[in-house]
Design a protein around this motif. Structure first.
Motif, PDB file in Angstrom:
ATOM      1  N   LEU A 299      -4.605   8.366   3.030  1.00 58.68           N
ATOM      2  CA  LEU A 299      -4.017   8.769   1.762  1.00 58.68           C
ATOM      3  C   LEU A 299      -4.653  10.090   1.339  1.00 58.68           C
ATOM      4  O   LEU A 299      -5.863  10.249   1.440  1.00 58.68           O
ATOM      5  N   SER A 300      -3.831  11.004   0.862  1.00 57.14           N
ATOM      6  CA  SER A 300      -4.394  12.253   0.324  1.00 57.14           C
ATOM      7  C   SER A 300      -3.704  12.567  -0.974  1.00 57.14           C
ATOM      8  O   SER A 300      -2.492  12.440  -1.107  1.00 57.14           O
ATOM      9  N   ILE A 301      -4.527  12.930  -1.962  1.00 60.67           N
ATOM     10  CA  ILE A 301      -4.037  13.248  -3.290  1.00 60.67           C
ATOM     11  C   ILE A 301      -5.071  14.139  -3.965  1.00 60.67           C
ATOM     12  O   ILE A 301      -6.288  13.930  -3.786  1.00 60.67           O
ATOM     13  N   PRO A 302      -4.619  15.130  -4.706  1.00 62.84           N
ATOM     14  CA  PRO A 302      -5.613  15.939  -5.458  1.00 62.84           C
ATOM     15  C   PRO A 302      -6.280  15.074  -6.532  1.00 62.84           C
ATOM     16  O   PRO A 302      -5.615  14.312  -7.217  1.00 62.84           O
ATOM     17  N   ILE A 303      -7.582  15.175  -6.604  1.00 62.89           N
ATOM     18  CA  ILE A 303      -8.345  14.405  -7.601  1.00 62.89           C
ATOM     19  C   ILE A 303      -8.765  15.349  -8.708  1.00 62.89           C
ATOM     20  O   ILE A 303      -9.439  16.347  -8.466  1.00 62.89           O
ATOM     21  N   ASN A 304      -8.356  15.020  -9.942  1.00 65.00           N
ATOM     22  CA  ASN A 304      -8.769  15.809 -11.099  1.00 65.00           C
ATOM     23  C   ASN A 304     -10.142  15.366 -11.553  1.00 65.00           C
ATOM     24  O   ASN A 304     -10.360  14.183 -11.772  1.00 65.00           O
TER      25      ASN A 304
ATOM     26  N   LEU B 202       0.812  -1.216   0.000  1.00 69.87           N
ATOM     27  CA  LEU B 202       0.000   0.000   0.000  1.00 69.87           C
ATOM     28  C   LEU B 202       0.846   1.267   0.000  1.00 69.87           C
ATOM     29  O   LEU B 202       0.690   2.131  -0.873  1.00 69.87           O
ATOM     30  N   VAL B 203       1.724   1.417   0.980  1.00 65.35           N
ATOM     31  CA  VAL B 203       2.453   2.668   1.151  1.00 65.35           C
ATOM     32  C   VAL B 203       3.353   2.937  -0.052  1.00 65.35           C
ATOM     33  O   VAL B 203       3.358   4.043  -0.602  1.00 65.35           O
ATOM     34  N   PHE B 204       4.088   1.928  -0.505  1.00 62.50           N
ATOM     35  CA  PHE B 204       5.010   2.107  -1.619  1.00 62.50           C
ATOM     36  C   PHE B 204       4.279   2.563  -2.884  1.00 62.50           C
ATOM     37  O   PHE B 204       4.642   3.562  -3.507  1.00 62.50           O
ATOM     38  N   ILE B 205       3.233   1.854  -3.271  1.00 59.64           N
ATOM     39  CA  ILE B 205       2.516   2.188  -4.515  1.00 59.64           C
ATOM     40  C   ILE B 205       1.788   3.515  -4.375  1.00 59.64           C
ATOM     41  O   ILE B 205       1.779   4.336  -5.299  1.00 59.64           O
ATOM     42  N   ALA B 206       1.172   3.772  -3.236  1.00 57.75           N
ATOM     43  CA  ALA B 206       0.468   5.048  -3.044  1.00 57.75           C
ATOM     44  C   ALA B 206       1.429   6.218  -3.200  1.00 57.75           C
ATOM     45  O   ALA B 206       1.120   7.204  -3.886  1.00 57.75           O
ATOM     46  N   GLN B 207       2.601   6.117  -2.588  1.00 59.11           N
ATOM     47  CA  GLN B 207       3.584   7.194  -2.714  1.00 59.11           C
ATOM     48  C   GLN B 207       4.106   7.307  -4.147  1.00 59.11           C
ATOM     49  O   GLN B 207       4.301   8.410  -4.648  1.00 59.11           O
TER      50      GLN B 207
ATOM     51  N   ALA C 180       0.524  10.025  -3.867  1.00 53.22           N
ATOM     52  CA  ALA C 180      -0.288  10.265  -2.673  1.00 53.22           C
ATOM     53  C   ALA C 180       0.608  10.525  -1.464  1.00 53.22           C
ATOM     54  O   ALA C 180       1.690   9.967  -1.339  1.00 53.22           O
ATOM     55  N   LYS C 181       0.119  11.377  -0.589  1.00 55.74           N
ATOM     56  CA  LYS C 181       0.750  11.578   0.709  1.00 55.74           C
ATOM     57  C   LYS C 181       0.137  10.519   1.624  1.00 55.74           C
ATOM     58  O   LYS C 181      -1.075  10.314   1.623  1.00 55.74           O
ATOM     59  N   VAL C 182       0.978   9.818   2.403  1.00 60.60           N
ATOM     60  CA  VAL C 182       0.488   8.731   3.250  1.00 60.60           C
ATOM     61  C   VAL C 182       0.829   9.025   4.704  1.00 60.60           C
ATOM     62  O   VAL C 182       1.969   9.324   5.033  1.00 60.60           O
TER      63      VAL C 182
END
Length: 155
Positions: free
Chosen positions: A149-154, A127-132, A136-138
């Motif tokens: 997880l936080s990431i801007p969504i277009n 999870l952490v590796f792929i999200a980053q 994504a900020k984890v």
């Protein structure tokens, strides 16, 4: 006759003692530890996965396609090469191999600590590796066992 009787009494005493010792041990042994359920949030909302979240040796594994799509990317398993391709925005590509600690990130070889794990109907990834890797900020909340997880969504 007396000999048979004493043998039977000795056997009964041994069996009774054995049963009593087993019962006492069972009462004093700690209850089995249940694994607590890991949760994932995406931009503040609970994020469910189709397969159970798996934790092994401190690494949390989740469904690769579900995670990649939620973070604006894609994931595809190649059964011929036993590899997973994770991509995003035609600018990022990561090819990871089953049971291999190397991968290719945008064509350049790199090391990965935890390779993908194919399971029935899915491929699990750390999870952490792929999200980053997908931007994504984890954050991890140990009290609630929640990965945030936080990431801007277009849109």
């Amino acid at each position: 006759m007396l000999r048979k009787f004493s043998t039977m009494m000795l056997t009964a005493a041994l069996l009774t003692g054995s049963v009593a010792a087993t019962a006492a041990f069972a009462q004093s042994a700690p209850a089995p530890v249940q694994q607590q359920k890991i949760k994932v949030q995406l931009n503040g909302k609970e994020f469910p996965f189709p397969q159970e979240i798996v934790t092994e040796n401190g690494v949390v594994y989740v469904n690769s396609s579900t995670l990649a799509i939620a973070l604006g990317g894609t994931a595809a398993w190649d059964s011929t090469t036993k590899s997973l391709l994770v991509a995003k925005d035609n600018q990022y590509a990561l090819r990871m191999y089953e049971n291999k600690n190397f991968a290719y990130k945008n064509g350049k070889e790199t090391s990965v600590a935890n390779p993908p794990r194919p399971v029935t109907g899915a491929v699990l990834v750390p999870l952490v590796f792929i999200a980053q890797e997908l931007g994504a900020k984890v954050e991890y909340d140990a009290k609630t066992l929640t990965y945030k997880l936080s990431i801007p969504i277009n849109s």
